[in-house]
Write an enzyme that holds these catalytic residues in place. Sequence first.
Site, short mmCIF file in Angstrom:
data_model
loop_
_atom_site.label_atom_id
_atom_site.label_comp_id
_atom_site.label_asym_id
_atom_site.label_seq_id
_atom_site.Cartn_x
_atom_site.Cartn_y
_atom_site.Cartn_z
N THR A 1 0.81 -1.22 0.00
CA THR A 1 0.00 0.00 0.00
C THR A 1 0.84 1.27 0.00
O THR A 1 0.48 2.27 -0.63
CB THR A 1 -0.91 -0.01 1.26
OG1 THR A 1 -1.78 -1.12 1.16
CG2 THR A 1 -1.73 1.25 1.38
N ASP B 1 1.58 -6.74 -4.42
CA ASP B 1 0.74 -6.75 -3.23
C ASP B 1 1.35 -7.88 -2.39
O ASP B 1 1.66 -8.95 -2.92
CB ASP B 1 -0.70 -7.07 -3.60
CG ASP B 1 -1.64 -6.98 -2.41
OD1 ASP B 1 -2.53 -6.12 -2.44
OD2 ASP B 1 -1.48 -7.77 -1.45
N ASP C 1 0.19 -7.04 4.70
CA ASP C 1 -0.53 -8.31 4.89
C ASP C 1 0.40 -9.48 5.24
O ASP C 1 0.06 -10.30 6.10
CB ASP C 1 -1.35 -8.66 3.64
CG ASP C 1 -2.54 -7.72 3.49
OD1 ASP C 1 -2.89 -7.04 4.48
OD2 ASP C 1 -3.13 -7.67 2.39
N THR D 1 3.46 -9.74 14.57
CA THR D 1 2.32 -10.32 13.88
C THR D 1 1.32 -9.21 13.59
O THR D 1 1.22 -8.25 14.36
CB THR D 1 1.71 -11.48 14.72
OG1 THR D 1 0.72 -12.15 13.94
CG2 THR D 1 1.07 -11.01 16.02
N THR E 1 0.26 -22.04 19.42
CA THR E 1 -1.07 -21.79 19.99
C THR E 1 -1.88 -20.81 19.15
O THR E 1 -1.32 -19.93 18.50
CB THR E 1 -0.96 -21.27 21.45
OG1 THR E 1 -2.28 -20.91 21.90
CG2 THR E 1 -0.04 -20.06 21.56
N GLN E 2 -3.19 -20.97 19.19
CA GLN E 2 -4.08 -20.02 18.52
C GLN E 2 -4.21 -18.72 19.31
O GLN E 2 -4.71 -17.73 18.80
CB GLN E 2 -5.49 -20.63 18.36
CG GLN E 2 -5.51 -21.81 17.45
CD GLN E 2 -6.90 -22.44 17.30
OE1 GLN E 2 -7.89 -21.88 17.75
NE2 GLN E 2 -6.94 -23.60 16.69
N CYS E 3 -3.76 -18.77 20.57
CA CYS E 3 -3.85 -17.56 21.40
C CYS E 3 -2.79 -16.56 20.93
O CYS E 3 -1.72 -16.95 20.46
CB CYS E 3 -3.60 -17.89 22.86
SG CYS E 3 -4.79 -19.05 23.53
#
Length: 346
Positions: A14, A59, A91, A163, A272-274
């Site tokens: 961007t 992109d 992204d 992240t 972990t998803q946390c």
Amino acid sequence: MSSKRVYVAYTGGTIGMRRKGSVYEPVPGYLDELLSRMPEMVAETIPEIEVAESVPLLDSSDITPSDWERIARDILDHQDYDGFVVLHGTDTMAYTASALSFMLEGLSRPVIVTGSQIPLSEPRSDARDNLIDALTIAGHPEVVIPEVALLFNGLLLRGNRATKTSADGLDAFESPNYRPLGRGGIHLTLYKNRIRNRLPGELRVAKLDTVHVAALRLFPGIEPRVLTEVLREPMQGIVLEAFGVGNAPTHPGIAAAIREATARGVVVVVCTQCLRGSVNLGAYVAGSALADAGAIAGHDMTVEAAMTKMYWLFGQGLAPDVVKQEMERDLRGEITLPDDPQRAIL
Ligand code: ASP
């Protein structure tokens, strides 16, 4: 202007896009034109820059591991510069920052990855601040950061700890398990004790082979055959995004699918998803079944770090046992191990 020279690898994203109707698109040469009109670029704290634009501008959703390698080699080929800024779409920026942190072995100069949520050409853009901060850090005359870092919205984060946590906020990145390396306020403050020392040796970038790795997010009710399918040959390794401290459904088919794959040499790393915290496969039956089946803990690594680390290790042709061992070691400050001397777990 500072006497330092910074090489700017502009990959797309961007930051340099131009509005066309209701969408943004990358336009070759456009960012350079905008930069030449910015009065800040001749300030004393801003280093001399050379902008090298990728062809085509991408992109970051289209960035692939071969682009990571291309960027790393570009940096390797420009060792006469004092620092590097990589301009990149937000992204997949955390993947590229992680990948570069592993690929650039023996790094002694700053590599600062940045971009923006709003193009530089737009009135409310965050690009100007991100760019100026990144250039100031990459070209600083005294403090040299021998790391790949990600700069965004006044936060300087270790690249392999970052992240993307906001799709539309200007505070788009966090480093949930490691404190920022620096922060921008009235001054730019760098926390020297959080910055790694340079590793010995000359800068080098290994040639990487094609690798087959994947990430799979567990969900309630996941059928074992989903895992069996993903783990089929030629898959070499997967990052399993498990629940909480590293739990999975106790359905025997899940453990069986993992056991069968690890016996074939597939490396299964449990993250972990946390957003925060670390994996501990010994806490529950639901996690120890994964360990018994041959999976290993990714501890507090981000999925981006775990994926790119595995990519880099397998890419060098290392045997699964060695990859497994290295995945559980701290190579670039990407992981906090349970025996970290800085911590006491009571
Ligand atoms: N889609 C864009 C990219 O990642 C988003 C951005 O740069 O913010 O290239």
